[in-house]
Design a protein around this motif. Structure first.
Motif, PDB file in Angstrom:
ATOM      1  N   VAL A   1      57.937  58.691  75.696  1.00 59.07           N
ATOM      2  CA  VAL A   1      56.722  59.498  75.545  1.00 59.07           C
ATOM      3  C   VAL A   1      57.037  60.914  76.029  1.00 59.07           C
ATOM      4  O   VAL A   1      57.215  61.151  77.211  1.00 59.07           O
ATOM      5  N   ARG A   2      57.124  61.826  75.093  1.00 62.79           N
ATOM      6  CA  ARG A   2      57.491  63.201  75.391  1.00 62.79           C
ATOM      7  C   ARG A   2      56.765  64.135  74.421  1.00 62.79           C
ATOM      8  O   ARG A   2      56.158  63.691  73.445  1.00 62.79           O
ATOM      9  N   GLY A   3      56.809  65.409  74.693  1.00 60.34           N
ATOM     10  CA  GLY A   3      56.233  66.387  73.784  1.00 60.34           C
ATOM     11  C   GLY A   3      54.724  66.274  73.696  1.00 60.34           C
ATOM     12  O   GLY A   3      54.056  65.756  74.588  1.00 60.34           O
ATOM     13  N   ASN A   4      54.188  66.745  72.584  1.00 57.56           N
ATOM     14  CA  ASN A   4      52.744  66.747  72.349  1.00 57.56           C
ATOM     15  C   ASN A   4      52.439  66.056  71.031  1.00 57.56           C
ATOM     16  O   ASN A   4      52.807  66.559  69.964  1.00 57.56           O
ATOM     17  N   ALA A   5      51.784  64.903  71.127  1.00 62.50           N
ATOM     18  CA  ALA A   5      51.375  64.205  69.912  1.00 62.50           C
ATOM     19  C   ALA A   5      50.198  64.933  69.275  1.00 62.50           C
ATOM     20  O   ALA A   5      49.268  65.350  69.967  1.00 62.50           O
ATOM     21  N   VAL A   6      50.241  65.097  67.957  1.00 65.30           N
ATOM     22  CA  VAL A   6      49.124  65.680  67.214  1.00 65.30           C
ATOM     23  C   VAL A   6      48.173  64.540  66.858  1.00 65.30           C
ATOM     24  O   VAL A   6      48.543  63.652  66.070  1.00 65.30           O
ATOM     25  N   PRO A   7      46.980  64.487  67.440  1.00 70.11           N
ATOM     26  CA  PRO A   7      46.116  63.307  67.301  1.00 70.11           C
ATOM     27  C   PRO A   7      45.862  62.868  65.869  1.00 70.11           C
ATOM     28  O   PRO A   7      45.848  61.668  65.578  1.00 70.11           O
ATOM     29  N   ASP A   8      45.660  63.808  64.959  1.00 65.92           N
ATOM     30  CA  ASP A   8      45.390  63.436  63.572  1.00 65.92           C
ATOM     31  C   ASP A   8      46.616  63.623  62.676  1.00 65.92           C
ATOM     32  O   ASP A   8      46.509  63.633  61.449  1.00 65.92           O
ATOM     33  N   GLY A   9      47.783  63.765  63.294  1.00 61.24           N
ATOM     34  CA  GLY A   9      49.006  63.946  62.527  1.00 61.24           C
ATOM     35  C   GLY A   9      49.525  62.632  61.970  1.00 61.24           C
ATOM     36  O   GLY A   9      49.050  61.547  62.319  1.00 61.24           O
ATOM     37  N   PRO A  10      50.511  62.695  61.086  1.00 63.87           N
ATOM     38  CA  PRO A  10      51.079  61.481  60.501  1.00 63.87           C
ATOM     39  C   PRO A  10      52.066  60.801  61.456  1.00 63.87           C
ATOM     40  O   PRO A  10      52.433  61.350  62.490  1.00 63.87           O
ATOM     41  N   VAL A  11      52.471  59.604  61.093  1.00 66.10           N
ATOM     42  CA  VAL A  11      53.671  58.988  61.664  1.00 66.10           C
ATOM     43  C   VAL A  11      54.843  59.458  60.808  1.00 66.10           C
ATOM     44  O   VAL A  11      54.783  59.394  59.576  1.00 66.10           O
ATOM     45  N   VAL A  12      55.892  59.963  61.442  1.00 68.66           N
ATOM     46  CA  VAL A  12      57.073  60.451  60.723  1.00 68.66           C
ATOM     47  C   VAL A  12      58.228  59.485  60.978  1.00 68.66           C
ATOM     48  O   VAL A  12      58.468  59.094  62.123  1.00 68.66           O
ATOM     49  N   VAL A  13      58.936  59.107  59.924  1.00 65.47           N
ATOM     50  CA  VAL A  13      60.054  58.175  60.070  1.00 65.47           C
ATOM     51  C   VAL A  13      61.275  58.715  59.343  1.00 65.47           C
ATOM     52  O   VAL A  13      61.187  59.254  58.244  1.00 65.47           O
TER      53      VAL A  13
END
Length: 293
Positions: free
Chosen positions: A143-155
């Motif tokens: 768990v690092r950085g800043n998650a964008v709450p409405d952002g996608p999951v990137v794979v």
């Protein structure tokens, strides 16, 4: 096969980073409807401390007491983040990496923060995360950085067995989060050693990108059938994998990669892309290994 109710394990060391990981893990438990297992590991200082023979029990009791206090703080953070999640907490006298690797055998995920307090009581992100990614039998989330709450999951996708495992994880996460999925593949390996070769690369790059888009669509087809609720954005571009994933991860709520893709040396347990992202991912990072058969 692990139990559907297998817990998510989260390492706790008293740092703000660990508390952020606890909150993330608690919310993940709520999504999966599984319990949260908080653990703290400490090791007695022996090298350079010959008096440990005489006062070892006192030091152990003090470290256990501190560990329990940190776990209670973490328990409160978990309940604040996800009030309905079942939470347990335990203290262990052993190395953090070895403990989390062992617990991964029966865990849905293992979650750690990006920065700890030190090598004795803390979870140092570099060595611990890389070791876990190499040996854990569950996905490892840093768990690092800043998650964008409405952002996608990137794979990240490259067609390797670990990439396929990462796709399975990423589609499930996107579905649970009711968000879209961005699948990223990169075209690499072109080298120009003359003006003539360089002049040919323009056409070759275009064909290579088109081929990668076609292969990416084929790799995603089965998963899109399984998760018809997930909108998929397919990206194929000329770039280094880690750099491309950092770019798209900056707008994501979760970044997912396999522990070791194509292009590495035989015998390596974690690839260079995964190692780079452990230190530079702009949002929470999940590193996924294929299940043992």
């Amino acid at each position: 096969m692990k139990s559907p109710s297998a817990p998510i394990v989260c390492g706790v060391d008293g740092s703000d980073s660990a508390l952020a990981a606890v909150g993330w893990a608690a919310q993940e438990c709520a999504r999966h409807q599984v319990p949260l297992r908080l653990v703290h590991a400490f090791m007695l200082p022996t090298r350079g401390f010959p008096e440990i023979v005489l006062i070892g029990n006192d030091i152990r009791h003090a470290m256990e007491k501190q560990g329990r206090a940190w776990l209670e703080e973490a328990r409160a953070a978990a309940r604040a983040a996800a009030p309905g999640v079942e939470v347990t907490a335990e203290v262990f006298c052993c190395g953090a990496g070895a403990l989390l690797t062992e617990l991964s055998k029966s865990a849905r995920q293992v979650v750690i923060g990006s920065r700890g307090l030190g090598t004795v009581t803390g979870l140092a992100v570099g060595s611990t995360a890389v070791a876990l990614a190499a040996h854990a039998q569950s996905p490892v989330v840093v768990v690092r950085g800043n998650a964008v709450p409405d952002g996608p999951v990137v794979v990240g996708v490259d067609g390797s067995p670990t990439s396929e495992a990462a796709l399975a994880f990423a589609f499930e996460e996107a579905s649970l989060r009711s968000t879209s999925l961005t699948a990223v593949t990169t075209v690499t390996g072109f080298a120009a050693d003359s003006a003539y070769v360089l002049s040919r690369l323009g056409a070759d790059w275009g064909q290579a990108e088109e081929d990668e888009r076609r292969l990416l669509a084929q790799r995603l087809a089965g998963w899109q059938e399984k998760y018809p609720d997930v909108v998929v954005n397919r990206i194929a571009l000329r770039d280094r994998p880690a750099r491309a994933l950092v770019r798209y991860g900056a707008e994501a709520q979760l970044l997912v990669v396999g522990s070791h893709g194509h292009g590495g040396f035989v015998g390596m347990l974690i690839g260079s892309t995964s190692q780079a992202l452990v230190h530079h991912a702009p949002c929470p990072l999940a590193i996924v290994r294929p299940p043992k058969r």
